[in-house]
Design an enzyme around this catalytic site. Structure first.
Site, mmCIF file in Angstrom:
data_model
loop_
_atom_site.group_PDB
_atom_site.id
_atom_site.type_symbol
_atom_site.label_atom_id
_atom_site.label_comp_id
_atom_site.label_asym_id
_atom_site.label_seq_id
_atom_site.Cartn_x
_atom_site.Cartn_y
_atom_site.Cartn_z
ATOM 1 N N ALA A 69 0.844 -1.202 0.000
ATOM 2 C CA ALA A 69 0.000 0.000 0.000
ATOM 3 C C ALA A 69 0.871 1.240 0.000
ATOM 4 O O ALA A 69 1.290 1.723 1.059
ATOM 5 C CB ALA A 69 -0.926 -0.008 1.214
ATOM 6 N N GLY A 70 1.209 1.735 -1.204
ATOM 7 C CA GLY A 70 1.990 2.961 -1.340
ATOM 8 C C GLY A 70 1.063 4.075 -1.776
ATOM 9 O O GLY A 70 0.329 4.651 -0.964
ATOM 10 N N SER A 71 1.035 4.348 -3.097
ATOM 11 C CA SER A 71 0.100 5.364 -3.602
ATOM 12 C C SER A 71 -1.334 4.966 -3.268
ATOM 13 O O SER A 71 -2.177 5.812 -2.970
ATOM 14 C CB SER A 71 0.238 5.495 -5.121
ATOM 15 O OG SER A 71 1.552 5.847 -5.456
ATOM 16 N N GLN A 128 28.182 32.980 -21.643
ATOM 17 C CA GLN A 128 26.752 33.279 -21.568
ATOM 18 C C GLN A 128 25.902 32.008 -21.453
ATOM 19 O O GLN A 128 24.897 31.988 -20.745
ATOM 20 C CB GLN A 128 26.329 34.080 -22.798
ATOM 21 C CG GLN A 128 24.998 34.744 -22.633
ATOM 22 C CD GLN A 128 24.609 35.518 -23.877
ATOM 23 O OE1 GLN A 128 24.697 35.014 -24.992
ATOM 24 N NE2 GLN A 128 24.193 36.749 -23.689
ATOM 25 N N GLY A 143 32.736 17.460 -14.904
ATOM 26 C CA GLY A 143 33.161 16.144 -14.408
ATOM 27 C C GLY A 143 33.357 16.131 -12.898
ATOM 28 O O GLY A 143 33.093 15.117 -12.234
ATOM 29 N N GLU A 166 5.301 11.456 0.484
ATOM 30 C CA GLU A 166 4.050 12.201 0.786
ATOM 31 C C GLU A 166 3.173 12.308 -0.450
ATOM 32 O O GLU A 166 2.539 13.339 -0.703
ATOM 33 C CB GLU A 166 4.354 13.542 1.432
ATOM 34 C CG GLU A 166 4.860 13.340 2.852
ATOM 35 C CD GLU A 166 4.867 14.560 3.711
ATOM 36 O OE1 GLU A 166 3.953 15.385 3.598
ATOM 37 O OE2 GLU A 166 5.805 14.673 4.505
ATOM 38 N N GLY A 167 3.160 11.242 -1.239
ATOM 39 C CA GLY A 167 2.406 11.204 -2.493
ATOM 40 C C GLY A 167 3.334 11.548 -3.634
ATOM 41 O O GLY A 167 3.949 12.625 -3.643
ATOM 42 N N THR A 168 3.486 10.619 -4.599
ATOM 43 C CA THR A 168 4.395 10.896 -5.714
ATOM 44 C C THR A 168 3.876 12.100 -6.509
ATOM 45 O O THR A 168 2.706 12.489 -6.378
ATOM 46 C CB THR A 168 4.488 9.690 -6.672
ATOM 47 O OG1 THR A 168 3.202 9.506 -7.288
ATOM 48 C CG2 THR A 168 4.913 8.423 -5.954
HETATM 49 C C1 LIG Z 1 12.900 7.528 1.911
HETATM 50 C C2 LIG Z 1 11.424 7.348 2.084
HETATM 51 C C3 LIG Z 1 10.799 7.839 3.210
HETATM 52 C C4 LIG Z 1 9.425 7.641 3.392
HETATM 53 N N1 LIG Z 1 8.823 8.085 4.553
HETATM 54 C C5 LIG Z 1 7.525 7.717 4.802
HETATM 55 C C6 LIG Z 1 6.923 8.012 6.076
HETATM 56 O O1 LIG Z 1 7.532 8.630 6.957
HETATM 57 N N2 LIG Z 1 5.664 7.572 6.303
HETATM 58 C C7 LIG Z 1 4.935 6.884 5.362
HETATM 59 O O2 LIG Z 1 3.808 6.505 5.638
HETATM 60 N N3 LIG Z 1 5.484 6.627 4.135
HETATM 61 C C8 LIG Z 1 6.746 7.021 3.837
HETATM 62 N N4 LIG Z 1 7.314 6.741 2.608
HETATM 63 C C9 LIG Z 1 6.512 6.084 1.586
HETATM 64 C C10 LIG Z 1 6.141 6.994 0.417
HETATM 65 O O3 LIG Z 1 5.173 7.923 0.796
HETATM 66 C C11 LIG Z 1 5.732 6.085 -0.755
HETATM 67 O O4 LIG Z 1 6.933 5.528 -1.252
HETATM 68 C C12 LIG Z 1 4.985 6.830 -1.846
HETATM 69 O O5 LIG Z 1 3.705 7.207 -1.401
HETATM 70 C C13 LIG Z 1 4.833 5.995 -3.127
HETATM 71 O O6 LIG Z 1 4.422 4.693 -2.892
HETATM 72 P P1 LIG Z 1 5.249 3.474 -3.540
HETATM 73 O O7 LIG Z 1 6.667 3.733 -3.267
HETATM 74 O O8 LIG Z 1 4.670 2.219 -3.057
HETATM 75 O O9 LIG Z 1 5.035 3.620 -5.100
HETATM 76 P P2 LIG Z 1 3.835 2.994 -5.950
HETATM 77 O O10 LIG Z 1 2.533 3.426 -5.401
HETATM 78 O O11 LIG Z 1 4.054 1.526 -6.116
HETATM 79 O O12 LIG Z 1 4.042 3.711 -7.348
HETATM 80 C C14 LIG Z 1 4.938 3.246 -8.354
HETATM 81 C C15 LIG Z 1 4.852 4.238 -9.530
HETATM 82 O O13 LIG Z 1 3.511 4.227 -10.065
HETATM 83 C C16 LIG Z 1 2.984 5.547 -10.046
HETATM 84 N N5 LIG Z 1 1.561 5.484 -9.727
HETATM 85 C C17 LIG Z 1 0.957 4.760 -8.752
HETATM 86 N N6 LIG Z 1 -0.360 4.988 -8.755
HETATM 87 C C18 LIG Z 1 -0.601 5.889 -9.743
HETATM 88 C C19 LIG Z 1 -1.768 6.536 -10.236
HETATM 89 N N7 LIG Z 1 -2.990 6.313 -9.719
HETATM 90 N N8 LIG Z 1 -1.627 7.400 -11.273
HETATM 91 C C20 LIG Z 1 -0.419 7.631 -11.838
HETATM 92 N N9 LIG Z 1 0.724 7.051 -11.395
HETATM 93 C C21 LIG Z 1 0.635 6.199 -10.363
HETATM 94 C C22 LIG Z 1 3.766 6.285 -8.943
HETATM 95 O O14 LIG Z 1 3.749 7.684 -9.178
HETATM 96 C C23 LIG Z 1 5.150 5.680 -9.115
HETATM 97 O O15 LIG Z 1 5.826 6.337 -10.157
HETATM 98 C C24 LIG Z 1 8.668 6.966 2.409
HETATM 99 C C25 LIG Z 1 9.306 6.501 1.240
HETATM 100 C C26 LIG Z 1 10.659 6.671 1.079
HETATM 101 C C27 LIG Z 1 11.302 6.121 -0.171
#
Ligand SMILES: Cc1cc2nc3c(=O)[nH]c(=O)nc-3n(C[C@H](O)[C@H](O)[C@H](O)COP(=O)(O)OP(=O)(O)OC[C@H]3O[C@@H](n4cnc5c(N)ncnc54)[C@H](O)[C@@H]3O)c2cc1C
Length: 397
Positions: A132-134, A281, A344, A367-369
């Site tokens: 559960a990311g995005s 420039q 370089g 915080e949301g891609t």
């Molecule tokens: C260093 C780091 C620190 C973090 N800290 C926290 C934290 O403190 N707390 C917390 O809860 N989370 C944290 N996160 C998680 C972060 O918020 C998620 O990585 C982010 O929300 C994206 O989820 P995912 O990595 O699973 O990518 P995915 O959701 O798997 O996405 C993969 C790709 O698909 C694209 N994509 C997915 N869905 C869609 C859509 N509907 N439309 C278009 N494109 C889409 C995305 O933009 C991305 O390019 C952290 C992540 C990192 C790497």
């Protein structure tokens, strides 16, 4: 320098953050980047200088003065100018405290905020899971009611300040049958039985920031740690992101400004064809483009922060997404160009500029891609259109 009508207090806290960034953070940034150690000595300095108080109201030990978002933005920008990874100990704590500030009870605010304001206890926000990311609605961690408490089971992934923070605001399902509508926000303290940490991640950038897994195995938290009502976890999450995304914008802004500062200095000192490369420039145009983008991002981030502080009854979602997304893209473009200005040498770890490019990347992801931000902005624009009286676009005859 543009003034942006900062108050005397805001100028003082910005100047203090800049002084700490230059004197304490910049000299040690390469070392923390190499080792990935957590920057506790710097955290203590920030605490001694009262900087954790700037986003917390006076009644809970803070000194926000009615402008917590703007204050948080100014401090985050200055610290990130020297090292975005170290700055995250501060910004991640602001994020972790946000659900309590926005939706916590009076008792929770009095119990948890003073120690955060004093910098004695760091905070973290835990939403993301392996599947559960995005799609945050796909979380599986449960917090089931049992007697006078909740029992948590599940794993949170990539949590900033993980393992170092004492206070975790965790989004979990209190009613799994309802899906995202059954999600709630809970406060879990480090040391609670059944709460442990996974491995610390080895990252491309922001290496001084701790990113860890949180593991809950029959972890029991008292019912009074529930933030708001059961089922309001996603509303609290959205309100948290509305308030915290300008902070990511500020982080991006600081990274971009730090990279430009170094690029200008390098261009004025590096000589080729018998002259400083700044005399060409083609290179000056690059520096000018970088500066214009940064100033535009700063105007949007500051205006959004002001809007959040001055209009608490309005939903700032569109502007919060815009400023996070725009500033993050600017940071990626500007830091890539800054490496180009160094030629370089920019590609070598001996020079400080490649770190800025590595650090910038995360601002487009967390915080949301930026794809998710654009999607949200687009949806809001379409919603605004439909809520007005629809008017068909006609061809001009
Ligand atoms: C260093 C780091 C620190 C973090 N800290 C926290 C934290 O403190 N707390 C917390 O809860 N989370 C944290 N996160 C998680 C972060 O918020 C998620 O990585 C982010 O929300 C994206 O989820 P995912 O990595 O699973 O990518 P995915 O959701 O798997 O996405 C993969 C790709 O698909 C694209 N994509 C997915 N869905 C869609 C859509 N509907 N439309 C278009 N494109 C889409 C995305 O933009 C991305 O390019 C952290 C992540 C990192 C790497």
């Amino acid at each position: 320098m543009l003034d942006y009508e900062l108050t005397g207090d805001q100028r003082a806290m910005r100047d203090l953050a800049r002084e700490i960034a230059e004197k304490e953070i910049r000299p040690v940034a390469p070392q923390y980047d190499r080792t990935g150690d957590f920057p506790w000595p710097i955290v203590r300095t920030l605490a001694q200088c009262d900087l954790f108080r700037v986003f917390i109201p006076e009644e809970y030990g803070g000194m926000a003065g009615g402008t917590p978002t703007m204050n948080m933005v100014l401090v985050t920008e200055e610290l990130s100018r020297a090292c975005a990874g170290i700055a995250l100990a501060f910004a991640g704590t602001a994020l972790g405290a946000m659900p309590i500030l926005l939706a916590g009870s009076e008792e929770q605010k009095r119990r948890f905020l003073p120690a955060i304001a004093a910098g004695e206890r760091l905070a973290a926000f835990a939403l993301t899971e392996p599947e559960a990311g995005s799609d945050a609605g796909a979380i599986r961690t449960t917090a089931l009611r049992e007697g006078d408490g909740y029992v948590l089971n599940g794993t949170k992934q990539w949590i900033t300040n993980g393992g170092e923070a004492e206070i975790y605001t965790v989004i979990a399902l209190t009613n799994p049958a309802k899906g995202p509508r059954g999600a709630s926000a809970l406060i879990v303290e480090r040391g609670t039985p059944g709460f442990s940490f996974g491995k610390k991640e080895d990252k491309l950038g922001i290496r001084a920031s701790a990113t860890r897994e949180l593991i809950f195995q029959d972890c029991r938290v008292p019912a009074q740690n529930l933030i708001g009502r059961e089922g309001t976890g996603f509303i609290t999450t959205m309100r948290t992101f509305d308030a915290s995304r300008p902070g990511v914008g500020a982080q991006a802004l600081g990274i971009a400004q730090g990279a430009l500062d170094l690029a200008v200095e390098y261009a004025c000192n590096r000589r080729q064809f018998g002259a400083p490369v700044s005399s060409f420039q083609g290179l000056r145009f690059m520096l000018a483009d970088m500066a214009m983008k940064i100033e535009a991002a700063r105007a949007l981030v500051y205006a959004t922060a002001r809007y959040i502080d001055s209009s608490p009854q309005q939903r700032p979602t569109k502007y919060a997404a815009m400023c996070k997304c725009f500033a993050a893209d600017v940071a990626m473009e500007v830091t890539t160009d800054a490496v180009q200005v160094f030629g370089g040498y920019g590609y070598m770890r001996d020079y400080p500029i490649e770190k800025y490019m590595r650090d910038a990347k995360i601002t487009q992801i967390y915080e949301g891609t930026n794809q998710i931000q654009r999607d949200e902005i687009g949806k809001i624009l379409i919603g605004e259109y439909h809520s007005r009286k629809p008017r068909a676009v006609k061809a001009a005859s």
